[in-house]
Design a protein around this motif. Structure first.
Motif, mmCIF file in Angstrom:
data_model
loop_
_atom_site.group_PDB
_atom_site.id
_atom_site.type_symbol
_atom_site.label_atom_id
_atom_site.label_comp_id
_atom_site.label_asym_id
_atom_site.label_seq_id
_atom_site.Cartn_x
_atom_site.Cartn_y
_atom_site.Cartn_z
ATOM 1 N N THR A 95 0.843 -1.187 0.000
ATOM 2 C CA THR A 95 0.000 0.000 0.000
ATOM 3 C C THR A 95 0.879 1.238 0.000
ATOM 4 O OG1 THR A 95 -1.617 -1.207 1.292
ATOM 5 C CG2 THR A 95 -1.846 1.174 1.203
ATOM 6 N N PRO A 96 0.867 2.004 -1.070
ATOM 7 C CA PRO A 96 1.724 3.184 -1.132
ATOM 8 C C PRO A 96 1.088 4.384 -0.440
ATOM 9 C CG PRO A 96 0.600 2.899 -3.203
ATOM 10 C CD PRO A 96 0.202 1.742 -2.321
ATOM 11 N N VAL A 97 1.910 5.383 -0.172
ATOM 12 C CA VAL A 97 1.413 6.650 0.341
ATOM 13 C C VAL A 97 0.854 7.396 -0.854
ATOM 14 C CG1 VAL A 97 2.047 8.819 1.434
ATOM 15 C CG2 VAL A 97 3.153 6.708 2.155
ATOM 16 N N HIS A 98 -0.427 7.685 -0.823
ATOM 17 C CA HIS A 98 -1.062 8.346 -1.959
ATOM 18 C C HIS A 98 -1.046 9.849 -1.763
ATOM 19 C CE1 HIS A 98 -2.410 4.707 -3.861
ATOM 20 N NE2 HIS A 98 -2.853 4.287 -2.713
ATOM 21 N N ASP A 102 15.444 -5.041 9.588
ATOM 22 C CA ASP A 102 16.373 -5.495 8.558
ATOM 23 C C ASP A 102 15.560 -5.813 7.323
ATOM 24 O OD1 ASP A 102 18.852 -5.377 9.895
ATOM 25 O OD2 ASP A 102 18.387 -7.222 10.976
ATOM 26 N N ALA A 103 15.922 -5.186 6.204
ATOM 27 C CA ALA A 103 15.100 -5.334 5.011
ATOM 28 C C ALA A 103 15.933 -5.191 3.752
ATOM 29 C CB ALA A 103 13.990 -4.292 5.021
ATOM 30 N N GLU A 104 15.295 -5.517 2.647
ATOM 31 C CA GLU A 104 15.895 -5.361 1.325
ATOM 32 C C GLU A 104 15.066 -4.347 0.546
ATOM 33 O OE1 GLU A 104 16.258 -8.064 -2.646
ATOM 34 O OE2 GLU A 104 16.756 -9.017 -0.749
ATOM 35 N N VAL A 105 15.726 -3.414 -0.122
ATOM 36 C CA VAL A 105 15.035 -2.389 -0.892
ATOM 37 C C VAL A 105 14.421 -3.041 -2.133
ATOM 38 C CG1 VAL A 105 15.292 -0.235 -2.186
ATOM 39 C CG2 VAL A 105 16.605 -0.588 -0.082
ATOM 40 N N VAL A 106 13.104 -2.890 -2.265
ATOM 41 C CA VAL A 106 12.392 -3.447 -3.410
ATOM 42 C C VAL A 106 12.143 -2.361 -4.451
ATOM 43 C CG1 VAL A 106 10.245 -4.529 -4.174
ATOM 44 C CG2 VAL A 106 11.274 -5.203 -2.001
ATOM 45 N N ARG A 107 11.684 -1.171 -3.971
ATOM 46 C CA ARG A 107 11.329 -0.104 -4.888
ATOM 47 C C ARG A 107 11.480 1.236 -4.174
ATOM 48 N NH1 ARG A 107 7.225 3.305 -5.715
ATOM 49 N NH2 ARG A 107 6.112 2.513 -3.922
ATOM 50 N N ILE A 108 12.048 2.203 -4.875
ATOM 51 C CA ILE A 108 12.110 3.572 -4.366
ATOM 52 C C ILE A 108 11.231 4.412 -5.272
ATOM 53 C CG2 ILE A 108 13.561 5.574 -3.901
ATOM 54 C CD1 ILE A 108 15.901 3.636 -3.495
ATOM 55 N N GLY A 109 10.159 4.944 -4.710
ATOM 56 C CA GLY A 109 9.225 5.744 -5.483
ATOM 57 C C GLY A 109 9.311 7.209 -5.115
ATOM 58 N N LEU A 110 8.430 8.007 -5.693
ATOM 59 C CA LEU A 110 8.428 9.434 -5.399
ATOM 60 C C LEU A 110 7.977 9.739 -3.976
ATOM 61 C CD1 LEU A 110 7.093 11.130 -8.643
ATOM 62 C CD2 LEU A 110 9.379 11.269 -7.662
ATOM 63 N N LEU A 111 7.028 8.970 -3.443
ATOM 64 C CA LEU A 111 6.491 9.258 -2.117
ATOM 65 C C LEU A 111 6.936 8.275 -1.046
ATOM 66 C CD1 LEU A 111 2.850 10.231 -3.122
ATOM 67 C CD2 LEU A 111 4.738 11.750 -2.542
ATOM 68 N N GLY A 121 7.366 -9.943 5.716
ATOM 69 C CA GLY A 121 6.509 -9.453 4.647
ATOM 70 C C GLY A 121 7.061 -8.202 4.004
ATOM 71 N N VAL A 122 6.165 -7.431 3.432
ATOM 72 C CA VAL A 122 6.546 -6.219 2.715
ATOM 73 C C VAL A 122 6.131 -5.005 3.541
ATOM 74 C CG1 VAL A 122 6.206 -4.919 0.581
ATOM 75 C CG2 VAL A 122 6.268 -7.399 0.527
ATOM 76 N N GLU A 123 7.048 -4.060 3.708
ATOM 77 C CA GLU A 123 6.775 -2.831 4.454
ATOM 78 C C GLU A 123 6.938 -1.647 3.509
ATOM 79 O OE1 GLU A 123 5.944 -2.531 7.716
ATOM 80 O OE2 GLU A 123 6.018 -4.698 8.001
ATOM 81 N N THR A 124 6.073 -0.650 3.654
ATOM 82 C CA THR A 124 6.179 0.584 2.888
ATOM 83 C C THR A 124 6.545 1.694 3.857
ATOM 84 O OG1 THR A 124 4.498 -0.196 1.361
ATOM 85 C CG2 THR A 124 4.988 2.136 1.324
ATOM 86 N N VAL A 125 7.637 2.400 3.565
ATOM 87 C CA VAL A 125 8.166 3.431 4.453
ATOM 88 C C VAL A 125 8.143 4.764 3.708
ATOM 89 C CG1 VAL A 125 10.193 4.141 5.776
ATOM 90 C CG2 VAL A 125 9.669 1.716 5.521
ATOM 91 N N PRO A 126 7.586 5.826 4.321
ATOM 92 C CA PRO A 126 7.632 7.143 3.675
ATOM 93 C C PRO A 126 9.078 7.585 3.463
ATOM 94 C CG PRO A 126 6.136 7.156 5.551
ATOM 95 C CD PRO A 126 6.865 5.865 5.591
#
Length: 144
Positions: free
Chosen positions: A22-25, A106-115, A124-129
Motif C-alpha cells: 500500500t503506497p502513500v497516496h 532489517d530489510a531489502e530495498v524493493v522499490r524507491i518511489g516518489l512518495l 513481509g513487505v513494508e512501505t516506508v515514507p
C-alpha cells in the motif's frame, strides 16, 4: 510451516517487483489543489480580472495547498532526493532504526518511489515514507 512458506513467497515476490504494498497516496491532495487553481483562474478571467491578479491568486492557492499538504510535499521532495542521489539501490540490504517502536528493521530495498520506499522483510513487505529514510538513515548490515 505454511506460514513460513507464505512469508518466504511474499518476500520472493517483493524481490521480483510483483508485490503490491500500500503506497502513500498524494494524488488526491495534488488533484484538489490543481482543481481549485484551475477553477479560480477560470472565474477570475471570466470576471475580467487583469492577468497579474490572476497569477497572484494562483500562486497564493498553490502556496496554501503546499502548506496544507506538507506531508505529501515533504515525501515528494525526499523521494526526488533519493532518486537523484541514489544512496540505495534495488536489492540492497538496509537496517532501519524505528524509534517509535524501539526496534530495528532489517530489510531489502524493493522499490524507491516518489512518495515512499518498499522494503521486503522476513515477515513481509513494508512501505516506508521517504522522509523517514532521510530522517533516520538506514545502516548497511555487515556481511558476516
Amino acid at each position: 510451516m505454511t506460514s513460513l512458506r507464505s512469508d518466504a513467497r511474499r518476500v520472493r515476490d517483493a524481490r521480483r517487483g510483483r508485490a503490491c504494498a500500500t503506497p502513500v497516496h498524494g494524488g488526491g491532495a495534488v488533484a484538489t489543489v490543481g482543481a481549485v487553481i484551475v477553477t479560480t483562474v477560470a472565474v477570475l478571467l471570466a470576471l475580467g480580472s487583469p492577468p497579474p491578479v490572476v497569477l497572484v491568486a494562483a500562486l497564493v492557492i498553490l502556496l496554501v495547498g503546499a502548506v496544507a499538504a506538507r506531508r505529501v510535499t515533504a515525501n515528494l521532495l525526499a523521494g526526488l532526493g533519493l532518486l537523484i542521489v541514489r544512496p540505495y539501490q534495488r536489492g540492497e540490504r538496509v537496517r532501519l532504526h524505528t524509534p517509535d517502536v524501539a526496534a530495528v528493521l532489517d530489510a531489502e530495498v524493493v522499490r524507491i518511489g516518489l512518495l515512499n520506499t518498499t522494503l521486503a522483510t522476513t515477515t513481509g513487505v513494508e512501505t516506508v515514507p521517504n522522509t523517514r529514510l532521510l530522517r533516520t538513515p538506514p545502516d548497511r548490515p555487515s556481511s558476516r
